[in-house]
Design an enzyme around this catalytic site. Structure first.
Site, mmCIF file in Angstrom:
data_model
loop_
_atom_site.group_PDB
_atom_site.id
_atom_site.type_symbol
_atom_site.label_atom_id
_atom_site.label_comp_id
_atom_site.label_asym_id
_atom_site.label_seq_id
_atom_site.Cartn_x
_atom_site.Cartn_y
_atom_site.Cartn_z
ATOM 1 N N ASN A 189 0.812 -1.221 0.000
ATOM 2 C CA ASN A 189 0.000 0.000 0.000
ATOM 3 C C ASN A 189 0.846 1.273 0.000
ATOM 4 O O ASN A 189 0.368 2.333 0.399
ATOM 5 C CB ASN A 189 -0.988 -0.007 1.173
ATOM 6 C CG ASN A 189 -0.299 -0.173 2.511
ATOM 7 O OD1 ASN A 189 0.917 -0.041 2.598
ATOM 8 N ND2 ASN A 189 -1.067 -0.459 3.536
ATOM 9 N N ARG A 239 2.476 6.968 11.745
ATOM 10 C CA ARG A 239 1.869 6.429 12.960
ATOM 11 C C ARG A 239 1.583 7.572 13.917
ATOM 12 O O ARG A 239 2.385 8.516 14.028
ATOM 13 C CB ARG A 239 2.809 5.416 13.643
ATOM 14 C CG ARG A 239 2.867 4.046 12.971
ATOM 15 C CD ARG A 239 1.520 3.312 12.964
ATOM 16 N NE ARG A 239 1.581 2.015 12.308
ATOM 17 C CZ ARG A 239 1.257 1.778 11.030
ATOM 18 N NH1 ARG A 239 0.850 2.773 10.253
ATOM 19 N NH2 ARG A 239 1.318 0.560 10.545
ATOM 20 N N GLN A 256 -5.834 3.092 18.328
ATOM 21 C CA GLN A 256 -6.801 2.896 17.248
ATOM 22 C C GLN A 256 -7.702 1.731 17.601
ATOM 23 O O GLN A 256 -7.184 0.705 18.028
ATOM 24 C CB GLN A 256 -6.068 2.621 15.940
ATOM 25 C CG GLN A 256 -5.321 3.847 15.449
ATOM 26 C CD GLN A 256 -4.771 3.735 14.035
ATOM 27 O OE1 GLN A 256 -4.317 4.690 13.488
ATOM 28 N NE2 GLN A 256 -4.795 2.561 13.434
ATOM 29 N N HIS A 270 -7.912 5.718 10.133
ATOM 30 C CA HIS A 270 -6.768 5.079 9.451
ATOM 31 C C HIS A 270 -7.232 4.318 8.206
ATOM 32 O O HIS A 270 -7.507 3.117 8.254
ATOM 33 C CB HIS A 270 -6.049 4.147 10.420
ATOM 34 C CG HIS A 270 -4.675 3.736 9.958
ATOM 35 N ND1 HIS A 270 -3.773 3.115 10.760
ATOM 36 C CD2 HIS A 270 -4.051 3.871 8.762
ATOM 37 C CE1 HIS A 270 -2.660 2.864 10.098
ATOM 38 N NE2 HIS A 270 -2.812 3.313 8.873
#
Lengths: 351, 351
Positions: free
Chosen positions: A114, A251, A280, A299
């Site tokens: 990704n 992050r 998260q 996210h």
């Protein structure tokens, strides 16, 4: 083998869209992939109590950065059979890598799956902050037309200085996409690029604390390690140019939570965007949800439908090799043979 | 000389920010520029009644596309002294060019002053639609964390086919910025580029109706002329690929207002963005404000602070030359010597 997979709950969106491979309902295509192979597949959305219940006899654990099951040393100690921990995505900071190495567990992620997705998101969010996109969009919804208010904070990206912190696969792809915007590109990484790489990417190297005050926009693309945890602390945030923009698709813990809120409230930063948080999922009262001048997303940057296909394929490739006793794709390995082998996690990232 | 300038009201934003040169309060820097030159400067925000009152003795009229005073043939007939109409920005479709030519009025715009600004906006909005930015951002505000819902419509731009309709200064700059995203770039223009231009930009030519069904995203960069008025009519909107994205930073009238709403409601289009409307300001009940899956802005793309400086400088250059009896910058001229001289407005743009 018992394979435990922890994924985000997909609900209606996932049952109506089989391309949502990263959701628990579609489970990375593993039900079909594992069919008839004699393994046991457990798919969870609960990252705590239910996961803990399965740990004692789990052989393979699959998690993601978007809905991270925190694989702490305590959890590792409760999983004596655990041999392989796979990250469906990129970034394995939610796993205690030292503990995994000590227990001779192999950790791998789907390197590269990704990187384009995240680079695109970062460029979009730099543009969104620079051009004051969100406040202008909100005027449309509110039935207003106040050009002065909208453009009093709207700039061209052209001619601005953009700093890239962390010049790996994502940072380099961001540079490639930013170059034709005619920006002045600076970067910091703990490994300096070669002369030819710098020339091709059109980037100039600076030490981190020298880079920070020079930039109109900074985009963060380093992994979370003990060295990058809190890298953008209060001192560094307040060393940024007044009114500059910060984008963090790496992050959440790399940026100090409360110092960021303060820097935005005091106008030191002109805006903040990105899509990474700690923890998260971000709780409803996470202070970044309500701080001024943000353009955050949950996210999602690395989990477009195309990225989900790539990391689902990558997980299946890892499992097939593991079942066949073959080595995993070398680029995917983070911990192997009792050692942290990925340079992203084994070298110190210092400013 | 009596110079009448019609600009958007800046209010508090403009009085506190002298860089907001495009607002009525700062009047393109003209009060200082004209000081001591013996001319009369009138600055209006009213585009109707108050403008009409001044028309009988106005020599020079300055307007903008963002807050357009519609210079109709009726208004031109009421302004016997009018010799020069300047557009602070790019796009002079709010002026009846044929009537201006018939009255031997010179019309000029500040060609190139905001081409980069608009190209940046278009690329940002293509990314915003493709990556489902706005719905993801809204989750943050609403205290939610539903990855499946956010990403079930989120795509990478990489590998997609993007069509550019109108390949002038802005279209070409959009192509340059889109290329490194590894997209397949198609274009249509009534003037085909040279072979070398196509090669350098990496774009392939198609006739409009051949281009439309091939594209995952289309971005419009042609001027509004009688030929492009309604160019994206219902037939063309419904010829687009199901779920594709349309971005229009050119002019609102190029897209059929109600057919667009229908195409979005029926899911033919996956999203629409841009920042041009008809009329402007868009009334609070304009149907595009509330249609599904849009990421619109009010007309701001071409009026960043940097663009305002460039078009304010351009207007001053035009006035200085006009007062000195010298010809205006050739590239700026739209109507001159009783003729439409700009190729953008004098050639027919046909599909």
């Amino acid at each position: 083998m018992k394979i435990v997979v922890v994924l985000y709950p997909g609900g209606k969106a996932a049952t109506s869209n089989p391309k949502l491979l990263g959701a628990a309902e579609n489970a990375l295509g593993l039900p079909a992939f594992l069919k008839g192979k004699g393994h046991k597949l457990v798919v969870l959305t609960d990252k705590e109590a239910k996961l803990d219940k399965h740990l004692p006899d789990t052989d393979v654990l699959v998690t993601t950065p978007f809905w991270p099951a925190y694989v702490t040393k305590e959890r590792i100690a409760q999983a004596p059979n655990l041999k392989l921990v796979l990250t469906a995505g990129v970034g394995s900071d939610h796993i205690d890598l030292a503990a995994a190495a000590a227990h001779n567990i192999t950790v791998a992620e789907i390197t590269g799956c990704n990187v384009v997705s995240v680079a695109e998101h970062a460029v979009m969010q730099i543009l969104a902050l620079c051009r004051n996109f969100i406040p202008s969009y909100k005027q449309v919804l509110e039935g207003r037309w106040d050009i002065a208010e909208a453009v009093s904070r709207a700039h061209d990206l052209e001619g601005k200085t953009v700093g890239i912190v962390g010049m790996g696969r994502i940072g380099q792809r961001s540079a490639i996409r930013l170059r034709p915007f005619d920006v002045n590109l600076l970067y910091y990484d703990f490994r300096r690029l070669t002369t030819v790489e710098e020339e091709v990417l059109g980037v100039r190297y600076h030490l981190l604390d020298d880079l920070i005050p020079r930039c109109d926009a900074i985009t963060i693309h380093c992994p979370l390690t003990p060295e990058t945890d809190g890298l953008f602390n209060r001192d560094r945030l307040f060393a940024m140019k007044r009114g500059s923009w910060l984008v963090n698709t790496a992050r959440g813990r790399i940026v100090d939570t409360l110092a960021l809120v303060e820097a935005l409230k005091k106008g030191r930063l002109g805006g903040y965007a990105g899509d990474v948080w700690y923890p998260q999922p971000a709780p409803p009262d996470h202070p970044w949800r309500t701080m001024p001048n943000h353009a955050m997303t949950p996210h999602v940057s690395g989990t477009t439908l195309e990225a989900q296909k790539r990391y689902a394929d990558g997980i299946q490739d890892c499992l097939a090799r593991f079942f066949a006793g073959k080595p995993l794709e070398r680029d995917y390995l983070i911990v192997d043979g009792g050692k942290v082998v990925s340079p992203s996690y084994s070298y110190a990232f210092k400013g």
